[in-house]
Design a protein around this motif. Sequence first.
Motif, PDB file in Angstrom:
ATOM      1  N   ARG A   1      28.001  51.773  20.999  1.00  0.00           N
ATOM      2  CA  ARG A   1      26.842  51.900  21.880  1.00  0.00           C
ATOM      3  C   ARG A   1      27.242  52.585  23.179  1.00  0.00           C
ATOM      4  N   ASP A   2      26.452  53.573  23.585  1.00  0.00           N
ATOM      5  CA  ASP A   2      26.690  54.263  24.842  1.00  0.00           C
ATOM      6  C   ASP A   2      25.864  53.564  25.910  1.00  0.00           C
ATOM      7  N   LEU A   3      26.416  52.471  26.443  1.00  0.00           N
ATOM      8  CA  LEU A   3      25.650  51.631  27.368  1.00  0.00           C
ATOM      9  C   LEU A   3      25.659  52.208  28.777  1.00  0.00           C
ATOM     10  N   PRO A   4      24.585  51.999  29.533  1.00  0.00           N
ATOM     11  CA  PRO A   4      24.583  52.367  30.943  1.00  0.00           C
ATOM     12  C   PRO A   4      25.674  51.585  31.686  1.00  0.00           C
ATOM     13  N   ARG A   5      26.242  52.207  32.689  1.00  0.00           N
ATOM     14  CA  ARG A   5      27.343  51.592  33.433  1.00  0.00           C
ATOM     15  C   ARG A   5      26.846  51.073  34.776  1.00  0.00           C
ATOM     16  N   VAL A   6      27.240  49.860  35.104  1.00  0.00           N
ATOM     17  CA  VAL A   6      26.850  49.232  36.362  1.00  0.00           C
ATOM     18  C   VAL A   6      28.102  48.712  37.057  1.00  0.00           C
ATOM     19  N   LEU A   7      28.243  49.053  38.336  1.00  0.00           N
ATOM     20  CA  LEU A   7      29.318  48.512  39.164  1.00  0.00           C
ATOM     21  C   LEU A   7      28.738  47.411  40.049  1.00  0.00           C
ATOM     22  N   ILE A   8      29.324  46.207  39.992  1.00  0.00           N
ATOM     23  CA  ILE A   8      28.886  45.069  40.807  1.00  0.00           C
ATOM     24  C   ILE A   8      29.928  44.861  41.893  1.00  0.00           C
ATOM     25  N   VAL A   9      29.481  44.819  43.143  1.00  0.00           N
ATOM     26  CA  VAL A   9      30.398  44.680  44.284  1.00  0.00           C
ATOM     27  C   VAL A   9      29.985  43.447  45.081  1.00  0.00           C
ATOM     28  N   ASP A  10      30.892  42.466  45.161  1.00  0.00           N
ATOM     29  CA  ASP A  10      30.616  41.236  45.923  1.00  0.00           C
ATOM     30  C   ASP A  10      31.937  40.544  46.195  1.00  0.00           C
ATOM     31  N   ASP A  11      32.073  39.963  47.386  1.00  0.00           N
ATOM     32  CA  ASP A  11      33.325  39.278  47.717  1.00  0.00           C
ATOM     33  C   ASP A  11      33.366  37.844  47.197  1.00  0.00           C
ATOM     34  N   GLU A  12      32.267  37.336  46.658  1.00  0.00           N
ATOM     35  CA  GLU A  12      32.212  35.973  46.134  1.00  0.00           C
ATOM     36  C   GLU A  12      32.323  35.997  44.606  1.00  0.00           C
ATOM     37  N   PRO A  13      33.390  35.406  44.031  1.00  0.00           N
ATOM     38  CA  PRO A  13      33.550  35.406  42.567  1.00  0.00           C
ATOM     39  C   PRO A  13      32.359  34.822  41.831  1.00  0.00           C
ATOM     40  N   ILE A  14      31.745  33.778  42.402  1.00  0.00           N
ATOM     41  CA  ILE A  14      30.618  33.169  41.706  1.00  0.00           C
ATOM     42  C   ILE A  14      29.450  34.135  41.586  1.00  0.00           C
ATOM     43  N   ASN A  15      29.224  34.941  42.634  1.00  0.00           N
ATOM     44  CA  ASN A  15      28.141  35.931  42.578  1.00  0.00           C
ATOM     45  C   ASN A  15      28.440  37.013  41.538  1.00  0.00           C
ATOM     46  N   LEU A  16      29.714  37.418  41.474  1.00  0.00           N
ATOM     47  CA  LEU A  16      30.096  38.393  40.465  1.00  0.00           C
ATOM     48  C   LEU A  16      29.819  37.859  39.065  1.00  0.00           C
TER      49      LEU A  16
ATOM     50  N   VAL B   1      24.904  51.008  41.190  1.00  0.00           N
ATOM     51  CA  VAL B   1      25.777  50.102  41.941  1.00  0.00           C
ATOM     52  C   VAL B   1      24.939  48.962  42.502  1.00  0.00           C
ATOM     53  N   LEU B   2      25.341  47.719  42.189  1.00  0.00           N
ATOM     54  CA  LEU B   2      24.774  46.520  42.821  1.00  0.00           C
ATOM     55  C   LEU B   2      25.740  46.122  43.924  1.00  0.00           C
ATOM     56  N   LEU B   3      25.290  46.203  45.162  1.00  0.00           N
ATOM     57  CA  LEU B   3      26.205  46.134  46.295  1.00  0.00           C
ATOM     58  C   LEU B   3      25.812  45.032  47.270  1.00  0.00           C
ATOM     59  N   ASP B   4      26.725  44.078  47.470  1.00  0.00           N
ATOM     60  CA  ASP B   4      26.507  43.029  48.466  1.00  0.00           C
ATOM     61  C   ASP B   4      26.643  43.634  49.862  1.00  0.00           C
ATOM     62  N   VAL B   5      25.785  43.213  50.764  1.00  0.00           N
ATOM     63  CA  VAL B   5      25.832  43.748  52.124  1.00  0.00           C
ATOM     64  C   VAL B   5      26.881  43.031  52.962  1.00  0.00           C
ATOM     65  N   MET B   6      26.860  41.689  52.942  1.00  0.00           N
ATOM     66  CA  MET B   6      27.732  40.909  53.831  1.00  0.00           C
ATOM     67  C   MET B   6      29.090  40.693  53.170  1.00  0.00           C
ATOM     68  N   MET B   7      30.032  41.584  53.464  1.00  0.00           N
ATOM     69  CA  MET B   7      31.401  41.448  52.975  1.00  0.00           C
ATOM     70  C   MET B   7      32.353  41.599  54.148  1.00  0.00           C
ATOM     71  N   PRO B   8      33.476  40.886  54.148  1.00  0.00           N
ATOM     72  CA  PRO B   8      34.438  41.010  55.242  1.00  0.00           C
ATOM     73  C   PRO B   8      35.068  42.395  55.250  1.00  0.00           C
ATOM     74  N   GLY B   9      35.471  42.840  56.416  1.00  0.00           N
ATOM     75  CA  GLY B   9      36.070  44.167  56.528  1.00  0.00           C
ATOM     76  C   GLY B   9      35.006  45.237  56.430  1.00  0.00           C
ATOM     77  N   MET B  10      35.050  46.007  55.387  1.00  0.00           N
ATOM     78  CA  MET B  10      34.067  47.067  55.166  1.00  0.00           C
ATOM     79  C   MET B  10      32.834  46.469  54.498  1.00  0.00           C
TER      80      MET B  10
END
Length: 381
Positions: free
Chosen positions: A15-30, A65-74
Amino acid sequence: MSGTAEENRCSEPGRDLPRVLIVDDEPINLKVLADLLRDGYRLSVAKDGPQALARMAGDPLPDLVLLDVMMPGMDGMEVCRRLKEEERTRDVPVIFITAMGQPHDEARGFEAGAVDYITKPISPPVVTARVRTHIALREARRQLAEHNRLLEARVAERTRDLARAQDVAIRALASLAETRDNETGNHIRRTQNYVLALANHLRRDPRFAPRFAGRLDDETVEMLFKSAPLHDVGKVGIPDSILLKPGKLTDEEFHVMKTHAALGHDAIFAAEEELDSRSSFLRVAREIAQGHHERWDGTGYPLGLKGEEIPLSARLMAVADVYDALISRRCYKPAFPHEQAVEIMLAGRGTHFDPDVTDAFAELAGEFLAIAQRFRDGAAE
């Protein structure tokens, strides 16, 4: 959770599935987002901004890209801005996922380049619907871009085909006149390249450019080059008894010979009328056919135009045509040596020829000789 492990776990063979990048500093949210999307997408994850940028630097790019806003550093805002600054990643849609749900927060996110906003705590139906919608939009844009690319390629190929057909038609029409006089050989090629050399010199040399550069842009020079072969197309209307006469023409015969300029003009004008439009190419061809026997002092034909009244295209062609006639053998004359031909041309400065065009010819005499030798009669084209 590593990006590689998550990709392997959420991918299905074949299957040629769509690709999604998840970005979050909390493992539980990931984990929550990964579990929610695992069955329909090929997932990768990043735990902070730098890691997200590193993931985006690789191949293939994600479709979303699913991107968390509140992350430490950048934070997510900075990550999004950087992605949108890069040509390679700017078109990948970014959805912010954050607990900040105030209107001004959303406005900041959209200004940074996000396409959507999902607030925490997340609603699974909302997440899946938003992800599905934006991936579908990205795929639609990608298909549209590919369609446009293919269409542009077809249009470009069609344009090239039409240009080639036009060039062949020009050569065929010009050859009609040349075949009437089998001693002229590569006259078309030579005069075409003489005109090109003159036009480029006049628009580029600092001495002439202030006067001519604005009148000899790339398109005009190309039209001159393509139109030049039609300068003698009107000869098809001249009887062989005159066109091929080995001796000097009588006054009556010369009067008939001179009509080839008007005949060429009228034939090209008729083609313009048939098109029901004014073509820049045909206009230049018409100017050259009619005006290349006009003289700077007004003693030429068919209209007796003088000085700047003569179109520039015709003034260029006059120099090219006369020089080539001088160095070429004709049924009524031998070929003159290059040096003698140059002397005769320069003697016509300000009377027969435009003074500036004559001066340009003088500076290009060596190049004219090289063109004449390259396209000498009997040489392969």
